[in-house]
Design a protein around this motif. Sequence first.
Motif, PDB file in Angstrom:
ATOM      1  N   LEU A 188       0.821  -1.216   0.000  1.00 35.39           N
ATOM      2  CA  LEU A 188       0.000   0.000   0.000  1.00 35.39           C
ATOM      3  C   LEU A 188       0.852   1.261   0.000  1.00 35.39           C
ATOM      4  CD1 LEU A 188      -2.795  -0.945   2.587  1.00 35.39           C
ATOM      5  CD2 LEU A 188      -2.934  -1.031   0.088  1.00 35.39           C
ATOM      6  N   MET A 189       2.129   1.123   0.306  1.00 33.31           N
ATOM      7  CA  MET A 189       3.018   2.277   0.349  1.00 33.31           C
ATOM      8  C   MET A 189       3.563   2.586  -1.043  1.00 33.31           C
ATOM      9  SD  MET A 189       2.741   2.856   3.520  1.00 33.31           S
ATOM     10  CE  MET A 189       2.320   2.012   5.054  1.00 33.31           C
ATOM     11  N   GLY A 190       3.686   3.863  -1.349  1.00 35.39           N
ATOM     12  CA  GLY A 190       4.263   4.248  -2.624  1.00 35.39           C
ATOM     13  C   GLY A 190       5.767   4.099  -2.668  1.00 35.39           C
ATOM     14  N   TYR A 191       6.379   3.909  -1.533  1.00 33.11           N
ATOM     15  CA  TYR A 191       7.830   3.760  -1.419  1.00 33.11           C
ATOM     16  C   TYR A 191       8.141   2.387  -0.837  1.00 33.11           C
ATOM     17  CZ  TYR A 191       6.894   4.681   3.507  1.00 33.11           C
ATOM     18  OH  TYR A 191       6.417   4.607   4.793  1.00 33.11           O
ATOM     19  N   GLU A 192       9.413   2.015  -0.855  1.00 29.99           N
ATOM     20  CA  GLU A 192       9.846   0.715  -0.354  1.00 29.99           C
ATOM     21  C   GLU A 192      10.107   0.783   1.143  1.00 29.99           C
ATOM     22  OE1 GLU A 192      13.303  -0.208  -2.647  1.00 29.99           O
ATOM     23  OE2 GLU A 192      12.137  -1.043  -4.312  1.00 29.99           O
ATOM     24  N   ILE A 193       9.319   0.038   1.894  1.00 25.40           N
ATOM     25  CA  ILE A 193       9.540  -0.049   3.339  1.00 25.40           C
ATOM     26  C   ILE A 193      10.929  -0.625   3.593  1.00 25.40           C
ATOM     27  CG2 ILE A 193       8.823  -1.197   5.466  1.00 25.40           C
ATOM     28  CD1 ILE A 193       6.860   0.883   4.792  1.00 25.40           C
ATOM     29  N   GLY A 194      11.711   0.024   4.455  1.00 28.33           N
ATOM     30  CA  GLY A 194      13.040  -0.468   4.785  1.00 28.33           C
ATOM     31  C   GLY A 194      14.137   0.073   3.896  1.00 28.33           C
ATOM     32  N   SER A 195      13.790   0.809   2.855  1.00 31.47           N
ATOM     33  CA  SER A 195      14.805   1.376   1.966  1.00 31.47           C
ATOM     34  C   SER A 195      15.590   2.462   2.686  1.00 31.47           C
ATOM     35  CB  SER A 195      14.145   1.958   0.713  1.00 31.47           C
ATOM     36  OG  SER A 195      15.058   2.731  -0.028  1.00 31.47           O
ATOM     37  N   ASN A 196      16.869   2.541   2.387  1.00 39.06           N
ATOM     38  CA  ASN A 196      17.691   3.607   2.963  1.00 39.06           C
ATOM     39  C   ASN A 196      17.239   4.983   2.499  1.00 39.06           C
ATOM     40  OD1 ASN A 196      19.296   1.796   4.384  1.00 39.06           O
ATOM     41  ND2 ASN A 196      20.764   1.558   2.696  1.00 39.06           N
ATOM     42  N   ALA A 197      16.567   5.007   1.354  1.00 37.41           N
ATOM     43  CA  ALA A 197      16.077   6.288   0.835  1.00 37.41           C
ATOM     44  C   ALA A 197      14.712   6.660   1.417  1.00 37.41           C
ATOM     45  CB  ALA A 197      15.974   6.220  -0.683  1.00 37.41           C
ATOM     46  N   HIS A 198      14.167   5.782   2.243  1.00 32.64           N
ATOM     47  CA  HIS A 198      12.877   6.037   2.890  1.00 32.64           C
ATOM     48  C   HIS A 198      11.807   6.362   1.846  1.00 32.64           C
ATOM     49  CE1 HIS A 198      14.951   5.746   6.695  1.00 32.64           C
ATOM     50  NE2 HIS A 198      15.801   6.695   6.314  1.00 32.64           N
ATOM     51  N   ASP A 199      11.061   7.457   2.037  1.00 30.09           N
ATOM     52  CA  ASP A 199       9.957   7.741   1.132  1.00 30.09           C
ATOM     53  C   ASP A 199      10.414   8.285  -0.217  1.00 30.09           C
ATOM     54  OD1 ASP A 199      10.614  10.116   2.804  1.00 30.09           O
ATOM     55  OD2 ASP A 199       9.111  11.090   1.530  1.00 30.09           O
ATOM     56  N   LEU A 200      11.715   8.479  -0.399  1.00 32.24           N
ATOM     57  CA  LEU A 200      12.213   8.880  -1.712  1.00 32.24           C
ATOM     58  C   LEU A 200      12.347   7.682  -2.640  1.00 32.24           C
ATOM     59  CD1 LEU A 200      14.960  11.464  -0.675  1.00 32.24           C
ATOM     60  CD2 LEU A 200      12.602  11.922  -1.415  1.00 32.24           C
ATOM     61  N   SER A 201      12.276   6.483  -2.091  1.00 31.17           N
ATOM     62  CA  SER A 201      12.345   5.274  -2.913  1.00 31.17           C
ATOM     63  C   SER A 201      11.006   5.049  -3.609  1.00 31.17           C
ATOM     64  CB  SER A 201      12.721   4.067  -2.051  1.00 31.17           C
ATOM     65  OG  SER A 201      11.727   3.855  -1.061  1.00 31.17           O
ATOM     66  N   PHE A 202      10.960   4.072  -4.522  1.00 33.84           N
ATOM     67  CA  PHE A 202       9.780   3.842  -5.351  1.00 33.84           C
ATOM     68  C   PHE A 202       9.415   2.360  -5.309  1.00 33.84           C
ATOM     69  CE2 PHE A 202       7.662   3.120  -9.488  1.00 33.84           C
ATOM     70  CZ  PHE A 202       6.719   4.146  -9.470  1.00 33.84           C
TER      71      PHE A 202
END
Length: 696
Positions: free
Chosen positions: A116-130
């Motif tokens: 449901l998230m537009g970004y990757e949970i756990g990514s180092n880029a946080h909500d900047l990830s896709f």
Amino acid sequence: MRHPEYAISAGRPAPLGATFDGDGVNFAVFSQHATAMEVCLFSADGKAELQRLRLPERDGEVWYGYVSGLRPGQYYGLRAHGPYRPDEGHRFNPNKLLLDPYAKRLTGMPVWHDALMGYEIGSNAHDLSFDTRDSAPYMPRCVVEDPTFSWGYDHPPQTPIADTVIYEAHVKGLTQLHPKVAPEGTFLGIATDTMLDYFDKLGITAIELLPVQAFLTDRFLHDKNLNNYWGYQTLGFFAPDPRYLSESKISEFQQMVARLHHAGIEVILDVVYNHTCEGNELGPTLSFRGLDNRSYYRLIQDRRYYINDTGTGNTLNLDHPMVLRMVMDSLRYWVEVMHVDGFRFDLCSTLGRTDYGFDPGASFFDAIRQDPVLTQVKLIAEPWDVGPGGYRLGGFPPPFHEWNDRFRDGVRRFWRGDPGRAPDLAGRITGSATEFDHSGRPATASVNLITAHDGFTLHDTVSYNGKHNEANGEDNRDGHSENYSDNFGWEGPADNPDIVAARNLRKRAMIATLMLSQGTPMLLAGDELGNTQNGNNNAYAQDNETSWIDWDTADMDLMAFTAKLIRFRLGHPILRQKVFLHSRERRIDGREDLFWWRPDGKPMATPDWVNPALKIVCVEMRTASGTPLYAATESAIFIVFNAGDDMKVRLPTPPKGQRWTWSINSAEPDADPAPVRRNEVTSAAQSVSVFVLEPF
């Protein structure tokens, strides 16, 4: 099974949403910054995505197209294409199935999953990830609806505000435990003969429902096996919450309204247009964020982050004309199509915020005040939010009424016996003129309450000194810490008959104060029955017996006294005046409209008011000088609010041919009205007494 293939053609940019015209469905979606918009059609069971149809036309900021042959009941969703640049405020992700903001019905609620998230949970880029996962398996479907309903001879009661008694209730909590209601916990449950008979006996004129627009249970609550019970996390502003529909038909809501109207009861909705359930930059992409994040939400200068004047993570951007249009379209839909009679606006200060702070002339208020539909219904503001300068009690423009928390706190503190509270009570029972007597506003602008869904119930106000919110899973840190409550020496349930009697006496006095005060009274559902939440003053996540009204243990004696007070209020125009009482001369007989008396019968003077030990307020009310002559159907009412010990009280000398009738005595709730033979009576401790001047 073979499914039909649909073609999309030119359509219309209005109305927004999915509109059935008898031959097919027109889709129109607002997005200022998208590069393309798709409608996804699903199978009859909602499981299979059958087609993606790209909306072929764009008119300014609206994407639209027409699908011939589609019928009501069709499941659909949206996918929006555009830049994914959170640092610029854009969060488009076509992998996420989005709900239509104008959807009239939803099939259910999202199932919490990282997709449901537009970004990757756990990514180092946080909500900047896709995130590239498809969220469709975890999303509900929108449903094409034809909201036409055979209203018959439905006539909204249009109860004058001066005659209104509001009953704040939760759709599920009101009937879930009622042994004679089915389907319990639903819109139809409220509309049963059992509940309509109860409302009639109680005497309320309007029911104010906690949020019924589709709402989300936050993930942090889901992870703790709790639910969003109150509903202040809106997912769709046009769709009734599916949990309150017994057969998934929006007509169930309309049927409830029609039956309540037939019983003379108005329907007021608690609405949440200040934020949505999508939260901050770490929240899910469910609808608005994916359709046009930069337009729908107020963002700080670094557009990656949200302005959070609501305390929920985001704030809707009502400065954008298309977002304001959505809110106005939603309000008109609930009035014109669903026939509701008014709205209570959650955190209404947020709706009046501009770049320069709160403005009573903000675009939202101006839009409301010029609207020929919305100016005909009741409008109530919750006059605060958590942003800077957000407490605005008395600061809203006509025709808004406002929840008055100072009435609540003032009444509680007076009856608790706090020193020096008599002057404040005097102001509260005469309409809180300090806050509201300006700009031509009436005394009814103050919506008086002693309890609401947020806080202690009335029974808990006299049973607990401290909050007990451990079941919320926040280590009792949540909820108000200062409740101005009094447990009478024992925390929680008591077996001591003296404590029980004292608590009952206090409850009757507080309900009497509410019903005898100038302004518009609001009663929390269950207070008249002695309902308890076991000391939980923030039961927003308690979708269980904690919050549901327990009809099996209802105090029907307290209910009968409350009904008696409501009947008395509605039978005496002096208590329901729109003009503020300010000790002005009346046109009728040349006497003033308001007198403050000492218990010995002498007029109150400044030294009396500043005495911190004063625990009794004696007031004589008459018809105000600005009230039309036809409303002067009675001479005077004399009320004694005694938070101290037993006390002798001398009544004002009645004119020749008239006498006082002791009509209400909260210490003797079953007593019939009786004439006062001598002008001196004994006011019982912790009681309210009401005397009516009548001819004989």
